[in-house]
Design a protein around this motif. Structure first.
Motif, mmCIF file in Angstrom:
data_model
loop_
_atom_site.group_PDB
_atom_site.id
_atom_site.type_symbol
_atom_site.label_atom_id
_atom_site.label_comp_id
_atom_site.label_asym_id
_atom_site.label_seq_id
_atom_site.Cartn_x
_atom_site.Cartn_y
_atom_site.Cartn_z
ATOM 1 N N UNK A 45 0.812 -1.214 0.000
ATOM 2 C CA UNK A 45 0.000 0.000 0.000
ATOM 3 C C UNK A 45 0.851 1.273 0.000
ATOM 4 N N UNK A 46 2.150 1.126 0.237
ATOM 5 C CA UNK A 46 3.039 2.291 0.322
ATOM 6 C C UNK A 46 4.327 1.969 -0.426
ATOM 7 N N UNK A 47 4.799 2.926 -1.214
ATOM 8 C CA UNK A 47 6.113 2.709 -1.825
ATOM 9 C C UNK A 47 7.183 2.870 -0.755
ATOM 10 N N UNK A 48 8.158 2.034 -0.786
ATOM 11 C CA UNK A 48 9.187 2.029 0.252
ATOM 12 C C UNK A 48 10.117 3.223 0.046
ATOM 13 N N UNK A 49 9.713 4.337 0.614
ATOM 14 C CA UNK A 49 10.360 5.615 0.317
ATOM 15 C C UNK A 49 11.851 5.602 0.632
ATOM 16 N N UNK A 50 12.229 5.109 1.813
ATOM 17 C CA UNK A 50 13.651 5.119 2.172
ATOM 18 C C UNK A 50 14.454 4.211 1.252
ATOM 19 N N UNK A 51 13.933 3.005 1.006
ATOM 20 C CA UNK A 51 14.677 2.080 0.161
ATOM 21 C C UNK A 51 14.796 2.596 -1.269
ATOM 22 N N UNK A 52 13.748 3.228 -1.778
ATOM 23 C CA UNK A 52 13.819 3.763 -3.137
ATOM 24 C C UNK A 52 14.876 4.863 -3.246
ATOM 25 N N UNK A 53 15.070 5.605 -2.154
ATOM 26 C CA UNK A 53 16.153 6.591 -2.130
ATOM 27 C C UNK A 53 17.507 5.883 -2.212
ATOM 28 N N UNK A 54 17.674 4.806 -1.407
ATOM 29 C CA UNK A 54 18.911 4.028 -1.467
ATOM 30 C C UNK A 54 19.133 3.471 -2.877
ATOM 31 N N UNK A 55 18.048 2.945 -3.464
ATOM 32 C CA UNK A 55 18.161 2.309 -4.773
ATOM 33 C C UNK A 55 18.546 3.324 -5.850
ATOM 34 N N UNK A 56 17.926 4.507 -5.787
ATOM 35 C CA UNK A 56 18.266 5.552 -6.755
ATOM 36 C C UNK A 56 19.726 5.977 -6.601
ATOM 37 N N UNK A 57 20.171 6.095 -5.351
ATOM 38 C CA UNK A 57 21.568 6.483 -5.111
ATOM 39 C C UNK A 57 22.519 5.417 -5.644
ATOM 40 N N UNK A 58 22.178 4.138 -5.441
ATOM 41 C CA UNK A 58 23.029 3.057 -5.940
ATOM 42 C C UNK A 58 23.123 3.104 -7.465
ATOM 43 N N UNK A 59 22.014 3.394 -8.129
ATOM 44 C CA UNK A 59 22.028 3.476 -9.599
ATOM 45 C C UNK A 59 22.827 4.682 -10.077
ATOM 46 N N UNK A 60 22.753 5.783 -9.330
ATOM 47 C CA UNK A 60 23.538 6.964 -9.701
ATOM 48 C C UNK A 60 25.033 6.677 -9.601
ATOM 49 N N UNK A 61 25.433 5.938 -8.583
ATOM 50 C CA UNK A 61 26.849 5.580 -8.446
ATOM 51 C C UNK A 61 27.271 4.683 -9.600
ATOM 52 N N UNK A 62 26.394 3.729 -9.968
ATOM 53 C CA UNK A 62 26.720 2.834 -11.086
ATOM 54 C C UNK A 62 26.897 3.608 -12.389
ATOM 55 N N UNK A 63 26.193 4.723 -12.512
ATOM 56 C CA UNK A 63 26.294 5.542 -13.733
ATOM 57 C C UNK A 63 27.402 6.579 -13.648
ATOM 58 N N UNK A 64 28.136 6.595 -12.534
ATOM 59 C CA UNK A 64 29.237 7.539 -12.388
ATOM 60 C C UNK A 64 28.806 8.925 -11.971
ATOM 61 N N UNK A 65 27.595 9.038 -11.395
ATOM 62 C CA UNK A 65 27.089 10.347 -10.969
ATOM 63 C C UNK A 65 27.015 10.405 -9.439
ATOM 64 N N UNK A 66 26.858 11.608 -8.917
ATOM 65 C CA UNK A 66 26.781 11.801 -7.470
ATOM 66 C C UNK A 66 25.402 11.404 -6.950
ATOM 67 N N UNK A 67 25.346 10.658 -5.864
ATOM 68 C CA UNK A 67 24.048 10.301 -5.289
ATOM 69 C C UNK A 67 23.472 11.397 -4.383
ATOM 70 N N UNK A 68 24.274 12.445 -4.116
ATOM 71 C CA UNK A 68 23.888 13.450 -3.141
ATOM 72 C C UNK A 68 23.241 14.670 -3.800
ATOM 73 N N UNK A 69 22.375 15.362 -3.054
ATOM 74 C CA UNK A 69 21.843 16.641 -3.553
ATOM 75 C C UNK A 69 22.908 17.722 -3.425
ATOM 76 N N UNK A 70 22.760 18.838 -4.108
ATOM 77 C CA UNK A 70 23.723 19.941 -3.946
ATOM 78 C C UNK A 70 23.788 20.400 -2.495
ATOM 79 N N UNK A 71 24.980 20.613 -2.004
ATOM 80 C CA UNK A 71 25.156 21.011 -0.606
ATOM 81 C C UNK A 71 24.468 22.350 -0.363
#
Length: 458
Positions: A45-71
């Motif tokens: 009933x709910x998208x796993x918000x925290x895990x989806x953040x982790x998953x997106x960050x992992x994919x960004x690292x795999x693509x050679x991009x930063x997983x973090x927002x601008x400081x």
């Protein structure tokens, strides 16, 4: 039944499998599987918000991009930005090759398994404890949101149980726990103060490597990471359950607020260290460091609450107390987007577990749902007449149908009436029926037989 493990038969190197133990294990893991049904209801009933953040960050690292927002960007506290150490996302890269749904389900299965193993290692194969804790709202929310809490709890219990045996592995696990959620960093003091030098070297070295490599190969410097965390805590402190937020309502000065929180945390550590030095009970120190970590963190959500059970799991290890704690957790918070019917069913499970726990604990005077209970439950089910089993089966099937069909086929009011009816019947049966009660004063109930099934007392 004996299983030969090798070696000379004259030396008697055999391992005897106790059938009662096997039954207890089967009942325990069956309870885990059945309680997973309600967990998956909430998860879907709910998208796993925290895990989806982790998953997106992992994919960004795999693509050679930063997983973090601008400081310094307001996106930092939007709830959809990655704000954890670099290595956490790096280790989750394998899941990035799956779809969001499949990766989420893998993480859910892993979280459920780790919760079950944590309970099993801590208090044994006790099904009521598994049921009461795994459907408790804080545990449900932790899995529903895809948080790291199940991994952290398992890691802390693992470190505790293997602190004197698997020192190198335990140090790495301790570092992983402390560095994944930096508010748990005080746990690194445990091996230092208890003079476990191998564990100390392993945990400190692993911590430096985990954070240091992330700063070297990742996009953020230590200063940039610290600025991001300060911005995040300044915003989320106002919304969480932390002591920092409570003190902020009592004092206006942020400096005085932070000093007060630090004084409380320091006091907890000071008392724990003093008791440890006097009694040499290192569990006191471990518990004190966990408590101080939860006091210090400026961000504390309901999904963090299961960590409060770790001191009980390693210090008190009282099954009845854990069942009570699970019920209290369900009363404190409510899982996201649960219907009144399903939330009622969740409370029904908790309350029934509580009633049965007290009945077994008080009337039977046996270890709560341990090896002896496995034998009793097996014989009780075996000797129950068919007329006692059929109504219960139909009630359970009817309740499952109500839960599944309610969003489409029928209004909530009918589901609520159905759940309430099952709730009343189950409670009356637990109070009036033979059930698992070993006393002679049994009048009969709805689901269980009207006469004592002749269970053994030993």
């Amino acid at each position: 039944m004996n299983i030969y493990l090798g070696g000379s038969m004259k030396k008697g190197r055999f391992f005897s499998l106790n059938r009662s133990l096997i039954r207890s294990e089967l009942i325990f893991w069956l309870s885990v599987v059945l309680t997973s049904i309600i967990l998956f209801y909430y998860v879907r009933r709910v998208n796993q918000s925290d895990f989806l953040v982790f998953l997106h960050a992992a994919r960004e690292i795999s693509r050679g991009r930063s997983p973090y927002p601008p400081v310094g960007s307001p996106v930092t506290y939007s709830g959809s930005s990655y704000v954890y150490p670099y290595f956490v996302a790096y280790l989750l890269q394998p899941l990035g090759y799956f779809s969001n749904y499949l990766a989420s389900m893998i993480f859910v299965y892993l979280s459920i398994l780790l919760n079950a193993l944590t309970i099993r290692f801590s208090v044994g194969a006790k099904p009521l404890v598994a049921v009461a804790l795994m459907v408790s709202s804080p545990f449900v929310i932790a899995i529903q949101m895809g948080t790291l809490t199940p991994i952290l709890i398992f890691g802390m219990v693992f470190v505790w149980h293997f602190r004197d045996r698997l020192k190198i592995v335990g140090g790495f696990v301790l570092a992983g726990v402390a560095m994944s959620k930096l508010y748990l960093a005080p746990l690194l003091l445990f091996p230092i103060w208890t003079k476990r030098y191998s564990l100390t070297i392993s945990s400190l070295t692993s911590s430096i490597l985990l954070l240091g490599i992330g700063f070297v190969v990742g996009p953020l410097s230590p200063l940039g990471f610290a600025k991001m965390l300060l911005l995040l805590s300044g915003h989320e402190t106002l919304q969480g359950w932390s002591l920092t937020r409570l003190m902020g309502t009592l004092v206006t000065s942020h400096i005085l607020r932070d000093l007060s929180v630090g004084a409380v945390a320091g006091g907890v550590i000071f008392v724990g260290l003093g008791i440890y030095r006097k009694t040499k009970d290192d569990s006191i120190l471990f518990v004190a460091l966990i408590a101080a970590s939860l006091v210090l963190t400026p961000i504390l959500w309901s999904s963090y609450l299961p960590i409060l059970l770790v001191p009980i799991l390693i210090k008190r290890r009282d099954p009845l107390f854990l069942v009570v704690a699970g019920t209290i957790g369900t009363l404190l918070v409510t899982p996201d987007r649960g219907t009144l019917a399903v939330n009622g069913f969740q409370f029904l499970i908790e309350f029934t577990s509580l009633v049965l726990a007290f009945r077994i604990y008080i009337n039977s005077r046996v270890d709560l749902l341990g090896e002896a209970f496995g034998k009793r439950l097996f014989l009780a089910v075996k000797r129950l007449p068919l007329r006692s089993v059929v109504p219960g089966v139909f009630l359970i099937l009817g309740l499952v149908i109500l839960m599944v069909a309610s969003p489409v086929l029928m209004p909530d009011v009918l589901v609520q009436i159905g759940v309430f009816s099952v709730f009343v019947i189950a409670i009356l049966d637990s109070l009036r029926g033979s059930g698992f009660n070993l006393s002679e004063s049994v009048k009969g109930g709805f689901l269980s037989s009207r006469r004592r099934p002749g269970l053994p007392t030993g």
